[in-house]
Scaffold this motif. Structure first.
Motif, PDB file in Angstrom:
ATOM      1  N   ARG A 137      68.014 -27.329  60.557  1.00 46.46           N
ATOM      2  CA  ARG A 137      66.978 -26.550  59.872  1.00 46.46           C
ATOM      3  C   ARG A 137      65.917 -26.042  60.849  1.00 46.46           C
ATOM      4  O   ARG A 137      65.452 -24.899  60.744  1.00 46.46           O
ATOM      5  CB  ARG A 137      66.338 -27.404  58.775  1.00 46.46           C
ATOM      6  N   TRP A 139      66.301 -25.413  64.114  1.00 45.24           N
ATOM      7  CA  TRP A 139      66.846 -24.333  64.935  1.00 45.24           C
ATOM      8  C   TRP A 139      66.830 -23.012  64.187  1.00 45.24           C
ATOM      9  O   TRP A 139      66.416 -21.977  64.730  1.00 45.24           O
ATOM     10  CB  TRP A 139      68.272 -24.662  65.342  1.00 45.24           C
ATOM     11  N   ARG A 140      67.260 -23.026  62.955  1.00 47.63           N
ATOM     12  CA  ARG A 140      67.303 -21.769  62.212  1.00 47.63           C
ATOM     13  C   ARG A 140      65.890 -21.226  61.978  1.00 47.63           C
ATOM     14  O   ARG A 140      65.688 -20.008  61.952  1.00 47.63           O
ATOM     15  CB  ARG A 140      68.063 -21.977  60.905  1.00 47.63           C
ATOM     16  N   TRP A 143      64.903 -19.849  65.539  1.00 48.09           N
ATOM     17  CA  TRP A 143      65.725 -18.704  65.935  1.00 48.09           C
ATOM     18  C   TRP A 143      65.508 -17.497  65.035  1.00 48.09           C
ATOM     19  O   TRP A 143      65.870 -16.374  65.398  1.00 48.09           O
ATOM     20  CB  TRP A 143      67.195 -19.092  65.933  1.00 48.09           C
ATOM     21  N   SER A 144      64.907 -17.704  63.871  1.00 50.09           N
ATOM     22  CA  SER A 144      64.610 -16.578  62.985  1.00 50.09           C
ATOM     23  C   SER A 144      63.406 -15.774  63.467  1.00 50.09           C
ATOM     24  O   SER A 144      63.169 -14.667  62.983  1.00 50.09           O
ATOM     25  CB  SER A 144      64.340 -17.074  61.568  1.00 50.09           C
ATOM     26  N   ALA A 170      69.038 -16.170  63.902  1.00 47.28           N
ATOM     27  CA  ALA A 170      69.262 -17.416  63.167  1.00 47.28           C
ATOM     28  C   ALA A 170      70.712 -17.568  62.723  1.00 47.28           C
ATOM     29  O   ALA A 170      71.072 -18.587  62.133  1.00 47.28           O
ATOM     30  CB  ALA A 170      68.337 -17.484  61.952  1.00 47.28           C
ATOM     31  N   GLN A 171      71.549 -16.556  63.017  1.00 47.90           N
ATOM     32  CA  GLN A 171      72.952 -16.593  62.607  1.00 47.90           C
ATOM     33  C   GLN A 171      73.873 -17.123  63.696  1.00 47.90           C
ATOM     34  O   GLN A 171      75.101 -16.973  63.581  1.00 47.90           O
ATOM     35  CB  GLN A 171      73.405 -15.183  62.187  1.00 47.90           C
ATOM     36  N   ASP A 192      77.997 -23.564  59.362  1.00 52.51           N
ATOM     37  CA  ASP A 192      78.758 -22.321  59.221  1.00 52.51           C
ATOM     38  C   ASP A 192      80.247 -22.589  59.380  1.00 52.51           C
ATOM     39  O   ASP A 192      81.074 -21.748  59.051  1.00 52.51           O
ATOM     40  CB  ASP A 192      78.313 -21.305  60.278  1.00 52.51           C
TER      41      ASP A 192
END
Length: 294
Positions: A137, A139-140, A143-144, A170-171, A192
């Motif tokens: 969570r 990292w996303r 990274w977003s 974030a992907q 993912d």
């Protein structure tokens, strides 16, 4: 269609710069999609034969990625709770930015308790699952490009700026490894992809309902499926799954993986002599991959 990747020969006696380069070169030349590195840092003597000599996973991918621009770069898998999650976020974002979006991040909780102690993270071993969940969570969030505060059990960030962002933002694909119920639920609810190790198609298939149920409960799609398997030509023994036998037996197993929805196989080969390693990869490509694509 099944895609194939190569587990780089970064570990065990005989691992060398020349061997790693030989592996990356043959993977790129044959059109395999991805190269993968293995992660251990400071194992106890009991694990020395397998992991005592091992090139660091992220640094190796950066070196290989600069030399081989057509390859995707994967970790199989990073033991996240042994590390500072924010520093790791920076390292991975940097690698994705410099490689122009070629990174796949396999993550896991680890299993070697003495190694956690060697790295100053002994107290985290019993909470390693919770640490990984929060790290995904975090990292996303970073990274977003968000600068909103992050409040977690292990990380509390309020005044921060994070950059550069990964090319994939974030992907960046996060693939969860492991075979426990918690790992399978994590793959479905947060990952993912799911990335198994030393597991045959029949055992893999038994895990899918748990992954699917966790994904559905979280309102998410079923994650992509990949498997890391070692290859050995001829018969083999032992309890760990190995893709073995003649080309026909191997092809049957590859098709069995495909039949349950596995889309990518990360293949590890035994030789630690560069010429022999390349010959083994080329033989598998010639005898099995060509038939699988037919």
């Amino acid at each position: 269609m099944m895609s194939f990747g190569l587990v780089l020969p970064t570990m065990r006696a005989g691992a060398s710069r020349e061997l790693i380069e030989a592996g990356a070169e043959v993977a790129e030349r044959l059109g395999w999609t991805t190269v993968w590195t293995t992660d251990h840092v400071l194992v106890p003597r009991a694990a020395a034969d397998e992991y005592g000599r091992i090139y660091e996973a992220i640094t190796t991918l950066a070196w290989v990625g600069a030399r081989h621009p057509r390859l995707r770069l994967g970790t199989s898998v990073i033991v996240v709770p042994q590390r500072n999650a924010v520093v790791l976020a920076k390292e991975l974002a940097t690698l994705d930015a410099l490689s122009e979006g070629r990174l796949l991040v396999g993550v896991g909780v680890g299993w070697n308790e003495p190694e956690f102690a060697n790295l100053g993270a002994a107290e985290r071993f019993s909470r390693r699952g919770a640490y990984l969940d929060e790290t995904i969570r975090l990292w996303r969030h970073l990274w977003s490009g968000s600068s909103e505060p992050f409040e977690g059990e292990f990380h509390r960030l309020h005044d921060f700026v994070f950059g550069p962002l990964p090319a994939q933002g974030a992907q960046v694909p996060l693939l969860v490894g492991g075979r426990s119920g918690a790992a399978l639920r994590r793959a479905g609810s947060l990952g993912d992809g799911y990335h198994s190790s030393s597991t045959g198609p029949a055992a893999y298939a038994l895990r899918l309902p748990q992954i699917r149920a966790a994904a559905e409960a979280s309102g998410r799609d079923m994650p992509h499926l990949s498997a890391r398997v070692n290859v050995r030509f001829g018969p083999t023994g032992g309890s760990d799954y190995i893709l073995s036998g003649d080309w026909a037996a191997m092809l049957e197993e590859v098709r069995a993986f495909a039949a349950i929805g596995v889309e990518h196989l990360a293949l590890g080969f035994e030789p630690r002599d560069p010429a022999a390693f390349v010959a083994a990869v080329e033989r598998f490509d010639r005898e099995v991959v060509t038939a699988a694509d037919a």
